[in-house]
Design a protein around this motif. Structure first.
Motif, short mmCIF file in Angstrom:
data_model
loop_
_atom_site.label_atom_id
_atom_site.label_comp_id
_atom_site.label_asym_id
_atom_site.label_seq_id
_atom_site.Cartn_x
_atom_site.Cartn_y
_atom_site.Cartn_z
N UNK A 132 0.81 -1.22 0.00
CA UNK A 132 0.00 0.00 0.00
C UNK A 132 0.84 1.26 0.00
N UNK A 133 2.02 1.18 0.60
CA UNK A 133 2.83 2.39 0.71
C UNK A 133 3.65 2.65 -0.54
N UNK A 134 3.67 1.70 -1.46
CA UNK A 134 4.54 1.86 -2.62
C UNK A 134 4.12 3.07 -3.47
N UNK A 135 2.86 3.46 -3.37
CA UNK A 135 2.37 4.57 -4.18
C UNK A 135 3.06 5.88 -3.79
N UNK A 136 3.46 5.99 -2.51
CA UNK A 136 4.04 7.24 -2.04
C UNK A 136 5.48 7.43 -2.51
N UNK A 137 6.13 6.31 -2.73
CA UNK A 137 7.57 6.39 -2.94
C UNK A 137 7.94 7.19 -4.18
N UNK A 138 7.02 7.23 -5.13
CA UNK A 138 7.35 7.89 -6.39
C UNK A 138 7.50 9.41 -6.22
N UNK A 139 6.70 10.00 -5.34
CA UNK A 139 6.76 11.45 -5.19
C UNK A 139 7.60 11.81 -3.97
N UNK A 140 8.47 12.75 -4.13
CA UNK A 140 9.32 13.13 -3.01
C UNK A 140 9.18 14.60 -2.71
N UNK A 141 9.90 15.08 -1.72
CA UNK A 141 9.88 16.49 -1.40
C UNK A 141 8.63 16.90 -0.66
N UNK A 142 8.44 18.22 -0.54
CA UNK A 142 7.29 18.69 0.22
C UNK A 142 6.31 19.39 -0.70
N UNK A 143 5.07 19.40 -0.28
CA UNK A 143 4.04 20.00 -1.08
C UNK A 143 3.61 21.32 -0.45
N UNK A 144 3.47 22.32 -1.26
CA UNK A 144 2.98 23.59 -0.75
C UNK A 144 1.58 23.80 -1.30
N UNK A 145 0.65 23.97 -0.40
CA UNK A 145 -0.73 24.12 -0.80
C UNK A 145 -1.23 25.47 -0.29
N UNK A 146 -1.96 26.17 -1.14
CA UNK A 146 -2.50 27.46 -0.74
C UNK A 146 -4.01 27.33 -0.58
N UNK A 147 -4.48 27.64 0.59
CA UNK A 147 -5.91 27.54 0.87
C UNK A 147 -6.46 28.94 1.08
N UNK A 148 -7.55 29.25 0.42
CA UNK A 148 -8.20 30.54 0.62
C UNK A 148 -9.58 30.31 1.20
N UNK A 149 -9.87 30.95 2.30
CA UNK A 149 -11.19 30.85 2.91
C UNK A 149 -11.82 32.23 2.84
N UNK A 150 -13.02 32.30 2.29
CA UNK A 150 -13.69 33.59 2.19
C UNK A 150 -14.88 33.65 3.14
N UNK A 151 -14.81 34.58 4.08
CA UNK A 151 -15.87 34.71 5.07
C UNK A 151 -16.69 35.95 4.71
#
Lengths: 338, 442
Positions: A132-151
Motif C-alpha cells: 500500500x505504501x509503494x504509491x508514495x515512494x514515487x513522489x518526493x519532497x514537500x508540497x505547498x498548498x494554498x488555501x483561501x477561505x472567504x468569510x
C-alpha cells in the motif's frame, strides 16, 4: 477602506472566536492599528466586550479607512472559526478585507507545507498491506498548498456602531479570582442538568430556565448552588484570592478604596465559607453560564466581580508574552431578581 | 436455485463495512450483483446523479468464493437489494482488530438461501468470533434487477491521479454546508478545488452564507495530471467527500476521468481485489472550456454513453460478456433527466434531496488521534447540550483524561486523584469528610 494583517497566533485567535461563538452567532469587530475589539450583544443573555492588543493575534497589521483608520465589521463567528481552524498547521496565514461579486469578504489565505508522506503516517489498517505504501515512494519532497477561505462580512458605518455602549455597573461588592474554569464548568453543568431534570419531573409550571445561585465573599470563598422544592445542593470553594484594588483605578484613590463596597464586605463573613454573612449573590441562567464558561479554553486568569443581586462581571485576562499589552474579555452576566 | 457462498477474512469484512458506510451516503439501499467470478455492490442516489459500484474479485478479495447463478449460464447473475443500515448492523466497525478486542471476528461466512417454493429467502451472515461464538444474522432481501452506469473512459481525456491521503487533507479545509465543488485546472501549474454554495440569499442573509474555500494544489503534487488548462468541472461536494473518505481507508490513489462539463465524471480507486468506481453527473460552463476537437466516432460514442448514465447495460470494460444479458431497458423519462444539457452553473437535481439529509450522520471518525483529542478538548469547552440523555455509571475504561470525561471525579485536584488511584485505597462514598482528613487527600 483597507485591512490586511498576518496572523501569528492562530491558536489563540481560533479559541477566542470559538468561545465568543457560543454566546452569539455574530460579532461586531472593530479593527484599529492598536487594538482589535470583539463585541457580542445577544438579544438575551451575556454580553461580551473583548479588547485585544494587536500583538496578541497579529504580527503585522494595516488598517486604513476614512473614519480615523478604524473599520467596523459584522462577522459570522462560526465561519470565521471554521476558517481559522484550517490554518492551525499553516506556515503562514494572512487575512484581508476584499470584495467578491460586490459582497465584502474577509479572505484568509493560508499556506501549508506537508511533506509528501505525511498522509501515510497513520498506520491504521495498513500493516497488513505492505504494497500500500509503494504509491508514495514515487513522489518526493514537500508540497505547498494554498488555501483561501472567504468569510462573508458586513461593513458597519460609524453611525451604526455609535449607539452601542458598554454596560455600566456600580462598584462591585466582592471581587474574586475564579477556580480553574474546567472545574467550575463541570460542576455548574451538572447542577444545571439537575435543575432541568427537577423542573421536568416536578410541577410542569416551573419555567425551563435553570437558575444557578452564585455567591462569593471577600474571604476567598465561592459558592455555587441550586435550590428547588426537592433539593438544595451547593459546592463551596475556599482559599481563592481576592485581588487588591489598584488605587489608580478606583475613583477617589486611597479614600475611594476605604469607601469601596468590597472594603465593607471584608468586615463580614469568614474564610471557611460557613458564615451566613458577607456573601454577594447573583442568580444566573444555568444554560447561559455554560456558554460563558466556554472562555476557559483560552486559559486566562478570571476575576469575577459580584454586584449583589444585580450582576456578575467576569474579566478574563489573556496570557501574553509581553506584560505591557494586556488583552481583556469582559463578560456582563445579569442576575435574576429573587 | 442460486448457490452463493463466500468467506471473508476479518480485514475483508471490515472493508465491507467501510464500503457500506460510503454507499450509505448515496442511498439507503444497496444493490448486490453476484457473478461467477466477482461480487458487486452498487448504489445509485435518489436523483440518479451519482452511481457507485464496488466490485470485489472472487479470487482476490474473498478467502473462498462460490457463485452459481440459477440461470444465464456463465454470464448469469444473482441480483438483489438490501437496506444499507441492515447490512451495517451486521458488518459493524471493528470487525478487524489485531488485538482481538470486543467485536473482532475470526472469519465471516455468507450464504444465500433461496427456495423457490418457500417464502423464506434469506441472506445469511455468520460471524465466527474469537471465543467460539458464532453470530448468525438472517437478512431479508428484495429481488431486483441491478443496473449499471455506463462510462466510456476513451472519451474522458482529462485525467488525474492523486493520493487519497492528500485529497483528504484538502476536503478537511472545506466549510460545512457547502454544496458544490469546482475542480479547476489553472494555467500556472495549479489545480484548484473550490467548495462553495450558489447564491441563494442576499441582503441581511449574506452573513449566513457558508464559507467559500479554495485549495490550490501544485499539479506536480499529483501522481499524474493531464487536464485541459482552464477547464472547470463542477460536482457535488458531498459526493466527493464520501468518495475521498472511503478512498482514504484504503490508502490508495484516487483517479479521476472526465471529458467536459455536463458529461459524466468517474472516480476510480482500489486495491487487493476491491475496485470502486463512482460515476457522477457534472455541471459547469461547457462553452467556457477551450474546445479541442474530438474525433468524430468517439464523440458519437460519448453521446450514447453519457445519455444513459443510469441505464441497464453492462459496463463498457466488460462488454465482451454481454451476450447473455437482456437488452438494455431504459425509461424515456430517465434518459431525458440524465442526458439533457443543463444550464451552465445550474444546480444538479441532487441538491434538494441532499440538503435534507444530515451530512454528518454516517461519516467515519477521523483516524488522526491528535485531531480527535483536539476536538474532544473543544467539545469539553463547548456549552453542554442539556437535552442529551445521560446515564451515570462506572467508568471501566482505562482512559482517565480529565478533560474528556467531565465527571464528578474530575472536580478534585489532579494530585488527589492520582493519590487515590496509586494507593488503591478505595473510599466509600458514604464516609464523612472529617474521617478522610487524615488521609491527606485534602
Amino acid at each position: 477602506m483597507r485591512f490586511k494583517a498576518s496572523i501569528h497566533n492562530v491558536a489563540t485567535f481560533t479559541k477566542l472566536t470559538a468561545s465568543l461563538n457560543s454566546l452569539g452567532p455574530l460579532a461586531w469587530v472593530k479593527l484599529g492599528e492598536e487594538q482589535i475589539c470583539f463585541t457580542i450583544i445577544p438579544e438575551q443573555g451575556t454580553q461580551v466586550w473583548a479588547v485585544l492588543s494587536v500583538d496578541s493575534i497579529f504580527e503585522t497589521i494595516s488598517v486604513q479607512s476614512a473614519a480615523h483608520n478604524v473599520i467596523n465589521l459584522e462577522v459570522p463567528l462560526a465561519s470565521l472559526t471554521r476558517a481559522l481552524k484550517s490554518a492551525l498547521n499553516a506556515t503562514s496565514a494572512t487575512i484581508r478585507l476584499t470584495k467578491k461579486d460586490g459582497v465584502p469578504v474577509l479572505a484568509l489565505t493560508i499556506v501549508t507545507t506537508t511533506s509528501s508522506n505525511a498522509y501515510s503516517a497513520f498506520p491504521a489498517n495498513n500493516d497488513n498491506r505492505p504494497d500500500a505504501s509503494s504509491a508514495d515512494d514515487s513522489s518526493g519532497g514537500s508540497r505547498e498548498t494554498i488555501v483561501t477561505q472567504e468569510i462573508p462580512v458586513k461593513v458597519l458605518s460609524p453611525d451604526t456602531v455609535a449607539g452601542l455602549h458598554e454596560p455600566r455597573c456600580r462598584e462591585p461588592d466582592v471581587h474574586i479570582m475564579l477556580p480553574p474554569l474546567m472545574q467550575l464548568k463541570s460542576i455548574s453543568d451538572r447542577f444545571t442538568k439537575l435543575a432541568l431534570a427537577d423542573a421536568k419531573t416536578g410541577s410542569g409550571s416551573v419555567a425551563s430556565k435553570p437558575r444557578l445561585e452564585v455567591a462569593a465573599n471577600m474571604h476567598g470563598c465561592l459558592r455555587m448552588s441550586i435550590q428547588s422544592d426537592a433539593m438544595s445542593i451547593s459546592s463551596v470553594w475556599t482559599d481563592l484570592i481576592n485581588p487588591d484594588l489598584d488605587p489608580n483605578e478606583v475613583d477617589g484613590g486611597e479614600a475611594g478604596i476605604a469607601d469601596h463596597p468590597s472594603t465593607r464586605m471584608k468586615l463580614l463573613g469568614t474564610a471557611d465559607g460557613r458564615s451566613k454573612e458577607g456573601w454577594a449573590t447573583v442568580r444566573i441562567d444555568g444554560r447561559d453560564w455554560g456558554k460563558v464558561m466556554s472562555v476557559g479554553r483560552l486559559g486566562g486568569r478570571v476575576v469575577a466581580c459580584f454586584c449583589h443581586e444585580h450582576a456578575l462581571i467576569l474579566y478574563v485576562y489573556l496570557p501574553s508574552e509581553h506584560s505591557d499589552d494586556e488583552s481583556v474579555l469582559t463578560y456582563y452576566v445579569s442576575s435574576y431578581s429573587a | 436455485m442460486v448457490v452463493l457462498n463466500f468467506t471473508l477474512t476479518p480485514e475483508s469484512a471490515s472493508k465491507i463495512h467501510d464500503v457500506l458506510i460510503c454507499l450509505g451516503k448515496f442511498n439507503d439501499t444497496v444493490a448486490i450483483e453476484a457473478r461467477r467470478e466477482r461480487f458487486t455492490l452498487t448504489g445509485l442516489n435518489s436523483s440518479k446523479s451519482a452511481y457507485a459500484a464496488v466490485s470485489l474479485d472472487g479470487k482476490q478479495f474473498f478467502s473462498s468464493y462460490e457463485c452459481i447463478p440459477s440461470h444465464g449460464g456463465p454470464d448469469g447473475r444473482f441480483t438483489c437489494s438490501m437496506y444499507t443500515k441492515a447490512l451495517l448492523s451486521v458488518f459493524k466497525g471493528r470487525l478487524y482488530d489485531p488485538l482481538g478486542r470486543d467485536g473482532a471476528i475470526d472469519r465471516c461466512e455468507v450464504s444465500v438461501q433461496e427456495r423457490e417454493n418457500e417464502a423464506q429467502c434469506r441472506f445469511i451472515v455468520k460471524m465466527v468470533c474469537n471465543q467460539g461464538v458464532i453470530k448468525t444474522y438472517k437478512l431479508t432481501y428484495e429481488a431486483v434487477d441491478v443496473m449499471h452506469a455506463l462510462f466510456d473512459r476513451n472519451v474522458a481525456k482529462n485525467r488525474w491521479s492523486l493520493h487519497s491521503g492528500a485529497v483528504k487533507e484538502y476536503i478537511e479545509y472545506f466549510g460545512t454546508k457547502t454544496e458544490m465543488l469546482d475542480i479547476f485546472a489553472g494555467e500556472e501549474g495549479r489545480c484548484v478545488f473550490k467548495s462553495y454554495t450558489e447564491k441563494i440569499t442576499n441582503g441581511k442573509e449574506i452573513l449566513k452564507h457558508p464559507l467559500v474555500t479554495a485549495v490550490a494544489v501544485n499539479t506536480s503534487d499529483f501522481e499524474d495530471f493531464d487536464v485541459q488548462p482552464g477547464l472547470h468541472i463542477i460536482i457535488s461536494v458531498k459526493d466527493f467527500k464520501a468518495i475521498v473518505i472511503h478512498a482514504d481507508t484504503l490508502k490508495t490513489s484516487l483517479k479521476a476521468y472526465y471529458s467536459q462539463p455536463t458529461r459524466p465524471l468517474q472516480f476510480s480507486y482500489g486495491c487487493d481485489g476491491l475496485v470502486c468506481e463512482f460515476t457522477l453527473m457534472t455541471s459547469g460552463d461547457y462553452t467556457a472550456a477551450p474546445t479541442t476537437p474530438t474525433p468524430a466516432p468517439q464523440a458519437l460514442n460519448s453521446q450514447q454513453t453519457s445519455r444513459a448514465p443510469s441505464a441497464a447495460t453492462e459496463r463498457t470494460d466488460t462488454r465482451s460478456m454481454r451476450s447473455g444479458m437482456p437488452p438494455p431497458t431504459e425509461a424515456a423519462s430517465r434518459r431525458d433527466r440524465a442526458g439533457r444539457l443543463r444550464h451552465p452553473g445550474s444546480r444538479p437535481p441532487t441538491q434538494s434531496q441532499q440538503a435534507q439529509q444530515d451530512p454528518e450522520s454516517l461519516f467515519v471518525p477521523d483516524p488522526s488521534e491528535a485531531r480527535q483529542r483536539e476536538e474532544e478538548e473543544d467539545s469539553a469547552w463547548a456549552p453542554l447540550d442539556y437535552d442529551k440523555e445521560e446515564t451515570l455509571g462506572w467508568d471501566a475504561s482505562a482512559d482517565h483524561d480529565a478533560s474528556v470525561f467531565p465527571t464528578f471525579r474530575d472536580s478534585g485536584s489532579g494530585a488527589s486523584r492520582t493519590n487515590t488511584m496509586d494507593s488503591n485505597d478505595v473510599i466509600e462514598p458514604t464516609q464523612r469528610v472529617s474521617q478522610l482528613k487524615d488521609l491527606g487527600l485534602w
